[in-house]
Design an enzyme around this catalytic site. Structure first.
Site, PDB file in Angstrom:
ATOM      1  N   ASP A  49      40.769  33.785 -36.079  1.00  0.00           N
ATOM      2  CA  ASP A  49      41.477  33.468 -37.321  1.00  0.00           C
ATOM      3  C   ASP A  49      42.812  32.755 -37.054  1.00  0.00           C
ATOM      4  O   ASP A  49      43.869  33.185 -37.525  1.00  0.00           O
ATOM      5  CB  ASP A  49      41.725  34.739 -38.149  1.00  0.00           C
ATOM      6  N   GLU A 223      34.716  33.100 -47.167  1.00  0.00           N
ATOM      7  CA  GLU A 223      35.991  33.690 -46.785  1.00  0.00           C
ATOM      8  C   GLU A 223      36.870  32.635 -46.110  1.00  0.00           C
ATOM      9  O   GLU A 223      36.496  31.474 -45.985  1.00  0.00           O
ATOM     10  CB  GLU A 223      35.787  34.881 -45.850  1.00  0.00           C
ATOM     11  N   HIS A 289      36.999  29.881 -39.779  1.00  0.00           N
ATOM     12  CA  HIS A 289      38.333  30.386 -40.131  1.00  0.00           C
ATOM     13  C   HIS A 289      39.409  29.443 -39.624  1.00  0.00           C
ATOM     14  O   HIS A 289      40.180  29.752 -38.723  1.00  0.00           O
ATOM     15  CB  HIS A 289      38.567  31.797 -39.614  1.00  0.00           C
ATOM     16  N   ARG A 319      36.159  34.930 -29.478  1.00  0.00           N
ATOM     17  CA  ARG A 319      36.467  33.749 -30.286  1.00  0.00           C
ATOM     18  C   ARG A 319      37.830  33.200 -29.869  1.00  0.00           C
ATOM     19  O   ARG A 319      38.819  33.933 -29.814  1.00  0.00           O
ATOM     20  CB  ARG A 319      36.473  34.109 -31.769  1.00  0.00           C
TER      21      ARG A 319
END
Length: 354
Positions: A49, A223, A289, A319
């Site tokens: 993120d 999202e 994201h 990630r």
């Protein structure tokens, strides 16, 4: 919340791989950019993120760290790995914002810094909500942060994550991912006008829900909404679709019609296909994201996102944050291209090797 729990089932591995936030160097003491003109992704070994905000020649970076919020400060985002980092906030011992600290975003609004983040009261993900901190200091890595509380529509105060800001026609809007009720588990994109940077003025309006097959891989998810404006000032919201634990996690896009009303869902057009997806050939899986930023000299547009280097690595600390330049199509929409391999040498953002 079965599917939601599955969607975040890799949280344990994320916690195990969190980066250390050493404060051995002050965040104001960053080194000057290298003269080298190229770099490689990822920017860091781990960073779900990711978010970048540029102000006054400095880039401020942050990502999900689960139990705290930290800010990296650098003059060259391509050299993020060398940047000093400072922990700026840790959750209180009790309350509704103590667990699962996700997706922090920094914004400079009305002369102050505001930091939006997601947190919960317990490890039960149904308690996740959006919160905001305020700092009047010119440098967000210094000074103190004041808790301004929860951001929520009292008539729709359900699961809510990934809040971001739209500045449009002298008004502020809050955009986030949430659920329509306490029992529905599909994630949707909502928007509300703001009274000020820490208070909603209007009720929430749904802008998008998972309606296409590409948005339902693993579970039905919209999202991570992020605002993007083209050179003409047209507004887009780029969001992440499908379950983050799948390789098919990718980016979709909404477009606001020219001079449209952000609170009128009919003024938004949704792309039926994803605009940024995995690349098997380049070993990039689950790219999503994202955020957007201009190069140091404002001449180039760049996207930042996280992704895995192997299939099946899921929604945890593997990630890593990557950046790549993008351009614009003749119809005014962004052309993100294909996510690049970490072995590909890239030219640094314009202005970073001067």
């Amino acid at each position: 919340m079965g599917k939601l729990v599955f969607r975040r089932s890799y949280i344990v591995s994320l916690m195990a791989l969190m980066l250390s936030c050493s404060e051995t160097k002050k965040a104001t003491d960053y080194p000057p950019p290298d003269k080298v003109t190229t770099f490689y992704n990822p920017l860091l070994g781990s960073g779900p993120d990711p978010w970048v905000y540029k102000k006054d020649g400095s880039f401020y970076y942050m990502h999900t760290m689960v139990n705290s919020i930290a800010i990296w400060k650098t003059r060259a985002i391509s050299e993020l790995g060398k940047a000093p980092v400072k922990t700026v906030w840790t959750p209180p011992a009790s309350g509704n914002n103590t667990k699962n600290i996700w997706a922090p975003e920094l914004h400079f609004l009305q002369g102050k810094w505001y930091l939006y983040y997601t947190a919960g009261a317990t490890t039960n993900l149904a308690t996740q909500r959006c919160f905001v901190l305020e700092n009047p200091n010119p440098d967000p890595t210094t000074g103190s942060w004041t808790d301004k509380g929860k951001l929520a529509d009292p008539l729709g105060d359900y699961f809510a994550i990934d809040g971001t800001i739209l500045e449009y026609k002298d008004k502020l809007y809050f955009i986030w991912s949430g659920q329509i009720s306490g029992t529905d588990i599909s994630q949707r994109i909502y928007i509300a006008e703001m009274e000020n940077p820490w208070t909603l003025k209007s009720s929430r309006v749904q802008l998008s829900f998972p309606q296409y097959d590409w948005e339902k891989k693993g579970s039905a998810v919209n999202e991570g909404p992020e605002v993007l404006k083209n050179p003409a000032g047209n507004v887009f919201v780029v969001y992440s679709g499908s379950n983050c634990a799948t390789d098919d996690y990718g980016l979709g896009m909404l477009r606001l019609k020219e001079n449209g009303d952000p609170l009128n869902a009919a003024d938004w057009t949704k792309s039926p296909v994803p605009v940024f997806t995995k690349s098997i050939n380049n070993n990039v899986f689950g790219p999503g994201h994202n955020g957007f930023f201009k190069s140091r000299d404002d001449k180039e547009d760049w996207i930042i996102y996280h992704a895995n280097v192997q299939s099946g690595q899921g929604c945890g600390g593997t990630r890593s944050p990557r950046i790549q330049r993008f351009t614009w199509k003749s119809d005014g929409t962004p052309d993100f291209g294909e996510p690049v391999d970490v072995s590909q040498k890239l030219t640094k953002p314009s202005g970073e090797s001067e």
